[in-house]
Design a protein around this motif. Structure first.
Motif, short mmCIF file in Angstrom:
data_model
loop_
_atom_site.label_atom_id
_atom_site.label_comp_id
_atom_site.label_asym_id
_atom_site.label_seq_id
_atom_site.Cartn_x
_atom_site.Cartn_y
_atom_site.Cartn_z
N ASP A 104 -21.42 -34.42 20.14
CA ASP A 104 -22.80 -34.33 19.70
C ASP A 104 -23.65 -33.42 20.59
N GLN A 105 -23.01 -32.66 21.47
CA GLN A 105 -23.75 -31.87 22.45
C GLN A 105 -23.53 -30.37 22.31
N PHE A 106 -22.85 -29.89 21.26
CA PHE A 106 -22.59 -28.45 21.15
C PHE A 106 -22.70 -28.00 19.70
N PRO A 107 -23.04 -26.72 19.47
CA PRO A 107 -23.02 -26.16 18.11
C PRO A 107 -21.58 -25.83 17.69
N GLY A 108 -21.45 -25.21 16.52
CA GLY A 108 -20.12 -24.96 15.99
C GLY A 108 -19.43 -23.75 16.60
N PRO A 109 -18.14 -23.55 16.25
CA PRO A 109 -17.39 -22.37 16.70
C PRO A 109 -18.01 -21.08 16.18
N ILE A 110 -17.46 -19.96 16.66
CA ILE A 110 -18.00 -18.64 16.34
C ILE A 110 -16.95 -17.83 15.57
N LEU A 111 -17.37 -17.18 14.49
CA LEU A 111 -16.49 -16.28 13.75
C LEU A 111 -16.38 -14.96 14.49
N LEU A 112 -15.16 -14.54 14.80
CA LEU A 112 -14.94 -13.30 15.54
C LEU A 112 -14.97 -12.12 14.57
N ASP A 113 -16.10 -11.46 14.51
CA ASP A 113 -16.29 -10.34 13.58
C ASP A 113 -16.81 -9.15 14.37
N GLU A 114 -15.93 -8.54 15.12
CA GLU A 114 -16.34 -7.43 15.99
C GLU A 114 -16.76 -6.20 15.19
N LYS A 115 -16.18 -5.99 14.00
CA LYS A 115 -16.50 -4.82 13.20
C LYS A 115 -17.70 -5.04 12.28
N LYS A 116 -18.31 -6.20 12.34
CA LYS A 116 -19.49 -6.52 11.53
C LYS A 116 -19.20 -6.35 10.04
N GLU A 117 -18.08 -6.90 9.61
CA GLU A 117 -17.68 -6.79 8.21
C GLU A 117 -18.13 -7.98 7.38
N TRP A 118 -18.69 -9.00 8.02
CA TRP A 118 -19.06 -10.22 7.33
C TRP A 118 -20.53 -10.54 7.57
N LYS A 119 -21.20 -10.96 6.51
CA LYS A 119 -22.54 -11.51 6.63
C LYS A 119 -22.39 -13.00 6.91
N GLN A 120 -22.96 -13.48 8.03
CA GLN A 120 -22.80 -14.87 8.44
C GLN A 120 -24.13 -15.61 8.31
N PHE A 121 -24.09 -16.76 7.61
CA PHE A 121 -25.24 -17.63 7.52
C PHE A 121 -25.11 -18.73 8.58
N GLU A 122 -26.14 -19.52 8.73
CA GLU A 122 -26.16 -20.53 9.77
C GLU A 122 -25.04 -21.55 9.59
N MET A 123 -24.36 -21.87 10.69
CA MET A 123 -23.33 -22.90 10.66
C MET A 123 -24.01 -24.26 10.82
N THR A 124 -23.70 -25.18 9.92
CA THR A 124 -24.34 -26.49 9.93
C THR A 124 -23.29 -27.58 10.15
N GLN A 125 -23.71 -28.64 10.81
CA GLN A 125 -22.82 -29.75 11.11
C GLN A 125 -22.98 -30.84 10.07
N LYS A 126 -21.87 -31.38 9.59
CA LYS A 126 -21.92 -32.46 8.63
C LYS A 126 -22.32 -33.75 9.33
N PRO A 127 -23.07 -34.62 8.66
CA PRO A 127 -23.49 -35.88 9.28
C PRO A 127 -22.29 -36.72 9.69
#
Length: 763
Positions: free
Chosen positions: A315-338
């Motif tokens: 309960d003390q950290f956000p989610g993992p990170i998508l490794l997209d070095e080439k900026k090929e993906w549009k990323q929306f906010e990562m949300t945690q399920k209850p």
């Protein structure tokens, strides 16, 4: 020979059917499970190890593994019926007279050539000097009790979550009622509530037996240095016996307060330097990621479910990170399920969800990375998911732009009336009339085949016209070729005409095609658009649908904002489900994604196919049924009525068999008596396995989230916040409190939202 009356056969059939289905219809694979009521013990305390064996024949107690210096002692065994399966339950007392950390190895069972094993358990045994002795006063009598706070580690890193248990040892001559949570002081320590678990242990001290109440929780130090957990207190309602006139009864009860001692904890700071991607996770974790589909088009959204499991401060950290070095993906906010329930241990799993969009045609889904500090190894680690196979298709290429040919995806309204939905739908008891309705539907469909064939024939020229018009648009960018194809198009679809625009097109063709020394030049964008708009007047749709469709629909503006206003006007004069489709297209073109999702759902609830409309729209969608969830193809009320019909049928069968009937009538009743138990069992099983997720509710009951908003645990401003839900998501409103609504979303996400951000599909 023993004779059985005929009217007993329905009862026998009912009994056999119940026995048949209670055994799971088919023989089930043997299974073994084990659980330990408490893994934190004080020397001399007894916990219970409960062993459950399913569908496996045993003639004696299972052979326990070697657990020295722990002691496993047989306590009791019994054979209950658990969820319709044959079970044997063996209960062992677990105790130890030596402090330390010990392991209970798995129990092994042989099943053919297979070995079934339970999980192993870690037991931590603490010395008795940690117990704090107190007393309660009842009349002239004093009753001692003991309490303790037990921590997994006396020294931990900042952010390192560990299990903690509060223990209360009460005399055994009381009944315990209304056991409340512990009010515990916490100094720079995060902790879940210390609430009592159901299982209770025993403790023997100086010849007296005590009942042990365990309050498990998980704690996390938030700062380095010397910290303190506790002291604290709780209240329990105790009932005791009193003798009046020689009669002993449990007549008296009263709330008593019990004290818990403080426990010290030393927190160590995390080493430096910290990695760039480190976001506060401390523990030992594993990582998985799964996309919601194996194929997606460029610039279309896809949801990825990411799970982090293991032990640590979930309960003390956000989610993992998508490794997209080439900026090929549009990323929306990562949300945690209850979480759904309070965490009682440092072990577990947390789920995240993220919507991403491929902006390029790529080979697969990049890995997710998660960086954490491992307190056992005392170093930072980074784990990654493997590259997943995901097919990204190119975005569809339109043959003609909106400026050239308008939005050809607008649908023509039909004369079918809109479906009407009431606030609550329920199936009446005469649901079996669906059978004659089915026959009527069959004959109506058969009689209407000629009408459907006629409409298909009418729509065929329209499709051919559109294909030919696209061919003209894509034929060439050079004026000579373009005007030659346009003039041929006029002759083919209309022949000679006095229309001024058609005459101008043909004259221009003659001037540039038959005049010598005309230099080649490109057709301008405006000129091409004018020619194509003129050619549209030859559409056969004007001929066939002029009496059915308002003229304004045939000339919907290519500007989506203007088209939206035109469609809204048409809805007032001629309600049609196709208007919902067209409004969704217009809102989508304007970038109003929430409104587009709402109109798309309204189109779907009227029976339209909204699959293409939802492409590229954000939000949580209903999930497709899998396995037994396919029973949701019919509403739950249908199976409830089937069960009711079977129940009443079975009762009536027994009633009729108790009456005097002729031999022929009894034979007829016997022949039909098998249907009632069959309906009873079918209805009960379908009712039992019917999926609980809101994904399988009817769209007419659902609502759409119009603005990305965070779920709240309480219905008021400033309430405890949770996961943010993306706009355009589908949810079910289950209750209302003033200006707040409680909404359940697919995937068991639920919480309070302001009423203003939720729009019902059926308004």
């Amino acid at each position: 020979m023993i004779s059985v009356p005929r009217y007993y056969f329905p009862g026998i059939l009912t009994f056999l059917a119940s026995l048949f289905f209670s055994q799971g219809v088919f023989s089930q694979t043997p299974e073994v499970r084990a659980r330990l009521t408490s893994d934190f013990l004080v020397v001399g305390e007894k916990a219970e190890l409960i062993l459950e064996v399913y569908d496996l024949r045993l003639t004696s107690w299972p052979t326990p593994p070697k657990v020295s210096p722990l002691t496993l002692k047989q306590k009791r065994h019994y054979a209950p019926a658990i969820r319709g399966r044959t079970a044997l339950v063996f209960v062992y007392n677990v105790s130890c007279f030596k402090p330390g950390r010990f392991t209970i190895p798995p129990f092994d069972f042989r099943y053919g050539n297979t070995t079934l094993s339970t999980e192993q358990f870690e037991v931590q045994v603490f010395p008795t000097n940690l117990l704090n002795v107190g007393a309660i006063q009842i009349g002239d009598s004093t009753f001692p009790y003991m309490s303790a706070l037990l921590l997994e580690k006396a020294t931990a890193f900042v952010g390192e979550t560990q299990s903690a248990v509060a223990k209360l040892y009460l005399p055994g001559n009381f009944n315990l009622r209304n056991i409340r949570v512990i009010n515990l002081e916490k100094e720079k320590i995060a902790a879940w509530r210390f609430s009592a678990q159901k299982d209770q242990g025993t403790y023997l001290r100086e010849g007296k037996q005590y009942t042990v109440i365990s309050y498990p929780s998980a704690i996390t130090p938030l700062a380095n240095g010397d910290l303190k957990l506790g002291p604290g207190n709780t209240q329990i309602n105790l009932q005791w016996q009193e003798a009046q006139r020689g009669i002993v009864s449990w007549a008296k009860n009263k709330d008593f307060e019990f004290q818990f001692p403080a426990q010290k904890l030393k927190a160590r700071p995390l080493p430096t330097p910290k990695p760039d991607n480190f976001q506060g996770a401390v523990g030992n974790f594993r990582l998985t990621a799964e996309a919601s589909a194996t194929e997606v088009r460029q610039n279309e959204n896809i949801t990825v479910e990411v799970k982090v499991g293991g032990t640590g401060n979930f309960d003390q950290f956000p989610g993992p990170i998508l490794l997209d070095e080439k900026k090929e993906w549009k990323q929306f906010e990562m949300t945690q399920k209850p979480q759904g329930s309070e965490r009682r241990s440092s072990s577990g799993e947390v789920e995240f969800s993220q919507v991403i969009r491929p902006e390029q045609v790529v080979a697969g889904l990049p890995p997710y990375a998660f960086t954490f500090f491992d307190p056992l190894l005392e170093k930072y680690r980074t784990i990654k998911t493997p590259l997943q196979s995901l097919k990204v298709l190119p975005a569809p290429i339109s043959l003609a732009t909106n400026e050239e040919s308008g939005d050809s995806n607008y649908l023509t309204p039909s004369k079918l009336p809109l479906l009407v939905f009431e606030g609550k739908s329920s199936f009446p008891i005469w649901i079996w009339q669906i059978i004659p309705v089915g026959f009527m539907t069959f004959f109506i469909v058969s009689r209407s085949r000629q009408e459907l064939a006629r409409r298909k024939a009418v729509s065929l020229p329209g499709r051919e016209f559109e294909d030919a018009l696209r061919a003209v648009s894509a034929s060439s960018t050079e004026r000579v070729s373009f005007y030659r194809e346009a003039a041929n198009f006029i002759v083919f679809w209309k022949g000679e005409t006095d229309d001024e625009d058609f005459t101008k097109i043909q004259n221009t063709r003659d001037d540039i095609c038959f005049s010598p020394n005309v230099p080649p030049e490109a057709v301008s964008k405006d000129e091409k658009a004018w020619v194509l708009e003129s050619l549209k007047k030859l559409s056969p749709l004007i001929i066939f649908f002029l009496a059915l469709v308002p003229d304004s629909l045939l000339a919907l503006s290519s500007d989506p904002k203007i088209a939206k206003g035109e469609i809204l006007e048409l809805m007032e004069s001629q309600p049609s489900r196709e208007h919902f489709h067209n409004l969704a297209l217009a809102e989508k073109s304007l970038g109003n994604q929430s409104e587009a999702a709402l109109w798309a759902y309204r189109y779907a609830v009227q029976g339209g196919d909204a699959t293409e409309l939802f492409k590229g729209l954000p939000g949580i969608r209903p999930r497709e049924p899998k396995g037994s969830e396919w029973v949701s193809i019919l509403p739950l009320a249908f199976y409830q009525q089937v069960f009711a019909a079977g129940l009443w049928g079975t009762i009536l069968i027994f009633f009729f068999f108790g009456m005097n009937h002729s031999k022929a009538r009894k034979t007829l009743i016997i022949s039909f008596s098998a249907f009632a138990p069959l309906l009873l069992v079918l209805g009960a099983l379908s009712w039992l396995i019917y999926p609980k997720d809101v994904s399988f509710r009817h769209l007419s009951q659902m609502s759409v989230l119009m603005k990305e908003t965070a779920l709240q645990a309480q219905p008021y401003e400033g309430g405890q916040g949770g996961r943010s839900v993306e706009h355009g998501s589908l949810g079910l409103v289950t209750s209302t409190s003033r200006e707040w609504v409680y909404v359940e979303f697919p995937g068991e996400m639920k919480g309070w939202l302001p009423k203003e951000v939720v729009q019902p599909i059926i308004d």
